[in-house]
Design a protein around this motif. Sequence first.
Motif, short mmCIF file in Angstrom:
data_model
loop_
_atom_site.label_atom_id
_atom_site.label_comp_id
_atom_site.label_asym_id
_atom_site.label_seq_id
_atom_site.Cartn_x
_atom_site.Cartn_y
_atom_site.Cartn_z
N THR A 64 0.82 -1.21 0.00
CA THR A 64 0.00 0.00 0.00
C THR A 64 0.85 1.26 0.00
O THR A 64 0.63 2.18 -0.80
CB THR A 64 -0.94 0.01 1.22
N VAL A 65 1.85 1.33 0.88
CA VAL A 65 2.63 2.56 0.98
C VAL A 65 3.54 2.77 -0.23
O VAL A 65 3.95 3.90 -0.52
CB VAL A 65 3.48 2.59 2.27
N SER A 66 3.85 1.70 -0.96
CA SER A 66 4.76 1.82 -2.10
C SER A 66 4.03 1.94 -3.43
O SER A 66 4.67 1.92 -4.48
CB SER A 66 5.70 0.61 -2.15
N GLN A 67 2.71 2.12 -3.41
CA GLN A 67 1.93 2.10 -4.65
C GLN A 67 2.27 3.24 -5.60
O GLN A 67 2.00 3.14 -6.81
CB GLN A 67 0.43 2.13 -4.34
N SER A 68 2.88 4.32 -5.10
CA SER A 68 3.26 5.42 -5.98
C SER A 68 4.73 5.39 -6.36
O SER A 68 5.26 6.35 -6.91
CB SER A 68 2.94 6.77 -5.31
N GLY A 69 5.39 4.28 -6.05
CA GLY A 69 6.78 4.11 -6.44
C GLY A 69 7.80 4.30 -5.33
O GLY A 69 9.01 4.12 -5.56
N ALA A 70 7.36 4.67 -4.14
CA ALA A 70 8.28 4.82 -3.02
C ALA A 70 8.75 3.46 -2.52
O ALA A 70 8.12 2.43 -2.79
CB ALA A 70 7.60 5.59 -1.89
N ALA A 71 9.83 3.45 -1.77
CA ALA A 71 10.32 2.22 -1.17
C ALA A 71 9.58 1.96 0.14
O ALA A 71 9.19 2.88 0.85
CB ALA A 71 11.82 2.34 -0.90
N ALA A 72 9.39 0.69 0.45
CA ALA A 72 8.78 0.28 1.72
C ALA A 72 9.86 -0.34 2.60
O ALA A 72 10.54 -1.28 2.18
CB ALA A 72 7.65 -0.72 1.48
N LEU A 73 10.01 0.19 3.80
CA LEU A 73 10.94 -0.34 4.78
C LEU A 73 10.16 -0.73 6.02
O LEU A 73 9.01 -0.30 6.21
CB LEU A 73 12.01 0.69 5.15
N VAL A 74 10.77 -1.50 6.89
CA VAL A 74 10.14 -1.88 8.15
C VAL A 74 11.16 -1.71 9.27
O VAL A 74 12.31 -2.18 9.14
CB VAL A 74 9.65 -3.33 8.13
N ARG A 75 10.76 -1.03 10.35
CA ARG A 75 11.62 -1.01 11.54
C ARG A 75 11.16 -2.11 12.48
O ARG A 75 10.00 -2.15 12.90
CB ARG A 75 11.58 0.33 12.26
N ILE A 76 12.09 -3.00 12.80
CA ILE A 76 11.77 -4.12 13.67
C ILE A 76 12.04 -3.75 15.13
O ILE A 76 12.57 -2.68 15.44
CB ILE A 76 12.57 -5.38 13.28
N ASN A 77 11.67 -4.66 16.03
CA ASN A 77 11.89 -4.45 17.45
C ASN A 77 13.27 -4.93 17.86
O ASN A 77 13.89 -5.78 17.22
CB ASN A 77 10.84 -5.21 18.25
N GLN A 78 13.77 -4.36 18.96
CA GLN A 78 15.01 -4.87 19.54
C GLN A 78 14.67 -6.11 20.37
O GLN A 78 13.52 -6.37 20.70
CB GLN A 78 15.65 -3.81 20.41
N GLY A 79 15.70 -6.87 20.71
CA GLY A 79 15.49 -8.12 21.43
C GLY A 79 15.30 -9.24 20.42
O GLY A 79 14.49 -9.13 19.50
N LEU A 80 16.04 -10.33 20.60
CA LEU A 80 16.10 -11.37 19.57
C LEU A 80 14.75 -12.02 19.30
O LEU A 80 14.39 -12.26 18.14
CB LEU A 80 17.12 -12.43 19.98
N ARG A 81 13.97 -12.30 20.33
CA ARG A 81 12.70 -13.00 20.12
C ARG A 81 11.75 -12.19 19.25
O ARG A 81 11.15 -12.71 18.30
CB ARG A 81 12.05 -13.33 21.46
N LEU A 82 11.60 -10.91 19.56
CA LEU A 82 10.72 -10.06 18.76
C LEU A 82 11.31 -9.81 17.38
O LEU A 82 10.58 -9.78 16.38
CB LEU A 82 10.48 -8.73 19.46
N ALA A 83 12.62 -9.64 17.31
CA ALA A 83 13.26 -9.37 16.02
C ALA A 83 13.06 -10.53 15.06
O ALA A 83 12.79 -10.33 13.86
CB ALA A 83 14.75 -9.11 16.23
N VAL A 84 13.16 -11.75 15.56
CA VAL A 84 12.95 -12.93 14.71
C VAL A 84 11.53 -12.96 14.17
O VAL A 84 11.30 -13.19 12.98
CB VAL A 84 13.28 -14.22 15.48
N ARG A 85 10.55 -12.72 15.04
CA ARG A 85 9.15 -12.70 14.58
C ARG A 85 8.94 -11.60 13.54
O ARG A 85 8.25 -11.82 12.53
CB ARG A 85 8.22 -12.46 15.77
N ASP A 86 9.52 -10.45 13.79
CA ASP A 86 9.36 -9.34 12.85
C ASP A 86 9.97 -9.67 11.50
O ASP A 86 9.36 -9.42 10.45
CB ASP A 86 10.01 -8.08 13.41
N LEU A 87 11.17 -10.23 11.50
CA LEU A 87 11.83 -10.55 10.24
C LEU A 87 11.08 -11.63 9.48
O LEU A 87 10.98 -11.59 8.25
CB LEU A 87 13.28 -10.98 10.49
#
Length: 302
Positions: A64-87
């Motif tokens: 949705t956010v990239s529909q006009s040609g922009a790049a989509a990025l994601v900021r994940i959480n710190q801490g390995l357990r949450l980071a793994v789920r986010d990735l």
Amino acid sequence: MMIQSGVAEQPIWRSLLFIPAHRADFVLKAHLRGADAYVLDLEDSVPDAQKSHARSSITDSARTVSQSGAAALVRINQGLRLAVRDLEACVCPEVQAVVIPKVRSGDQLQGLTQLIDELELELGMNLGHTRLVAQIECVHGLSNLDSIACCSPRMAGMTLGSEDFSASAGMEPTPETLVAPNQAIVFACRRAGIQPLGFPASIADYSDSEQFKKTVRFAREMGFTGALCIHPRQVSALNDELIPSAAEVEQASALLAAYEQGLLEGNAAVAFEGKMIDAPVVARARETLRRSDKAGSGSQRG
């Protein structure tokens, strides 16, 4: 695993606007804000109770956010357990890069890189598709900038988290106190060949548009080429000030033409507009044209 061959050319993002990933209303309107990239945030702006829902919608939100040609990025959480789920949720063709908060060392990113390698292979993606942007948010991370910036071919950029870093340093997040750590970020990024992101001021202060423009102009003088931001008001200032103007492009082109003519005549330094130009000046002119080409001629300032 090192993955040089699969990593695409370095992007140049002038404006990277944070969007709380759990706010569907913000996600739907994001593409109208004019940013070069949108950072779907799974970290600070998302309440703990909403993180699972936000994570589950990442692929659709990125589309949705990239529909006009922009790049989509994601900021994940710190801490390995949450980071793994986010990735596991955000490594996909729709997401160009992952922003990693609270980075303290290159080893920290290498571990996450290995997981991204595995996820891309499982999904049949081009190995190296998912880039990394590191946020330096404590004094310990500042002492390891080179190892962080060079830790993986996936690295696309690095930035200072002004609020968290200032708290870590026991200082106020003012332009005066933030110049030195931000300049260190620029130097490390240049040594590594990745994009320096940021400006020497608090990211939370968006109310004074004219002052923010001055801050961004100074950031450009420092060597920054883009920045993360939290409000749509900041986007236009970043887009306008972090692209060479039409006059600067014209001057750079004329300077290069004069230099090339000088070389043909056997001179490595030539006069141009009352100044002597040589290799370092030429390198800056070439960088001006490269940045202009990356952003597109239609984006040049007048």
